[in-house]
Design an enzyme around this catalytic site. Sequence first.
Site, mmCIF file in Angstrom:
data_model
loop_
_atom_site.group_PDB
_atom_site.id
_atom_site.type_symbol
_atom_site.label_atom_id
_atom_site.label_comp_id
_atom_site.label_asym_id
_atom_site.label_seq_id
_atom_site.Cartn_x
_atom_site.Cartn_y
_atom_site.Cartn_z
ATOM 1 N N SER A 274 34.632 31.853 37.954
ATOM 2 C CA SER A 274 35.592 31.636 36.872
ATOM 3 C C SER A 274 34.836 31.194 35.636
ATOM 4 O O SER A 274 33.845 30.474 35.721
ATOM 5 C CB SER A 274 36.596 30.562 37.296
ATOM 6 O OG SER A 274 37.211 29.999 36.149
ATOM 7 N N LYS A 280 34.951 27.856 41.363
ATOM 8 C CA LYS A 280 35.660 29.012 41.907
ATOM 9 C C LYS A 280 34.737 30.097 42.474
ATOM 10 O O LYS A 280 33.652 30.333 41.979
ATOM 11 C CB LYS A 280 36.527 29.658 40.807
ATOM 12 C CG LYS A 280 37.721 28.848 40.394
ATOM 13 C CD LYS A 280 38.770 28.691 41.487
ATOM 14 C CE LYS A 280 39.648 29.899 41.647
ATOM 15 N NZ LYS A 280 40.559 30.169 40.561
ATOM 16 N N GLU A 287 41.357 41.678 45.896
ATOM 17 C CA GLU A 287 42.589 41.725 45.097
ATOM 18 C C GLU A 287 42.766 43.090 44.442
ATOM 19 O O GLU A 287 43.880 43.619 44.350
ATOM 20 C CB GLU A 287 42.556 40.637 44.020
ATOM 21 C CG GLU A 287 42.557 39.225 44.597
ATOM 22 C CD GLU A 287 42.164 38.206 43.540
ATOM 23 O OE1 GLU A 287 43.058 37.766 42.801
ATOM 24 O OE2 GLU A 287 40.974 37.860 43.433
#
Length: 457
Positions: A274, A280, A287
């Site tokens: 991130s 992160k 996804e």
Amino acid sequence: MWGGRFSAEPAEIMQAINVSIGVDRRLWAQDLAGSRAHCRMLAAQGIVSAADAAAILGGLDAIEAEMRDGSFPFRDRFEDIHMNVEARLAELIGEPSGRLHTARSRNDQVAVDFRLWVRGACDRTVAQLEGLQRALLARAEQHAGDLMPGFTHLQTAQPVTLGHHLMAYVEMFGRDAGRFADARARMNESPLGAAALAGSPFPIDRHMTAAELGFDRPMANSLDAVSDRDFALESLAAASICAGHLSRLAEEIVVWMTPMFGFASLPDDLTTGSSIMPQKRNPDAAELVRAKAGRIMGSLVALSTVMKGLPLAYSKDMQEDKPPVFEAFDALELALGAMTAMVAALRPDTARMAAAAGAGFSTATDLADWLVRELNLPFRQAHHVTGAAVKRAEALGVDLAQLPLEELQALHSGVTEAVYKVLTPEASVASRTSFGGTAPEQVRARIADWKGRLAEG
Ligand code: ARG
């Protein structure tokens, strides 16, 4: 190409809505293959002279060289791939080029080009699916005996093995490959020679062109040959189902990678960070596989809707068949590639999975089955007694395997110490030896079956 009847150039907006070369340029190899087959057939049948055919074939070779080295001039004013090739052929060889379109229409030309493209896409997809299955098999073999919780409703259900879980996807992707193979078999008939819609008065040999292009036979009805795109729809349906399977596995990877589950991680090179949250590690590839499925399914809906109201035979609506198909197969290729890489690189936390496999009263069914087997209780009564045992264990804050014998005996006097043997997740998994069950020996047997099937090809 049709200047004879026209005295004005197309309006800018006419050209803008009509042009398709930006999309159908991807059909150049198929277009050349179709033209070569058609040209050889015309010569063999004495419809064009050997000299003209040789000139045409030479020109097509020159065009292929231009395509390969990137120098082919794709031009909007020639609308589509067929007319771009024909216009270029005229520039390269002059008069004989005009004979190639004898006994042919763009209607059968595009139908053959597109069929060849979709057929090739189906074949590539099957090969990719087999690669994914091999990756899954290797991981399943590695984890054939490693415990994980099996879920229903995403609630802990019964222990399974990670190998068993992965093998479920090997089955799904095997059926997906079968669907592409079935679609391929059904689509493998040649539309070439249907001409505009009614066939041709020239003594063409459709069997010859069909054979040269690797089709099993010519299509039996010229109207059908230029009108239907069911081959594209069928392969999009196969792609949609396959994408659905990929999406479910992707979703599981996303869930497994949450810190709360902590079942698995992916290496740095298959995750992203991130820009603001330093901690992160995001499963973007998974996804995106999940999201590609949405677009692939959308392609099926798009093309079905384009086709559903068209009268026979060809309508220009059908030019809109290519974007959804190209988009879907591009997305599927990426999704299969990304999934294969993730499966190969996935790092399951087997200790954490095993701990979760034994938690959540996952062996409650084993207790109920024991009561049926050892005490001859009807299953419904055994279910009730076990439910009460779970309730008691929950109240005491312990797992079923830690519930004192007196507690169990208070619920049914026949319970003995022997019951504890079935309450571990290891015992639960080992007991499920029915064909296709999660017992490691069953999982290994299914892995061996699949290895044999994939080796046979
Ligand atoms: N570009 C057209 C397509 O993709 C080719 C066929 C055009 N045929 C016609 N009669 N306008 O469908």
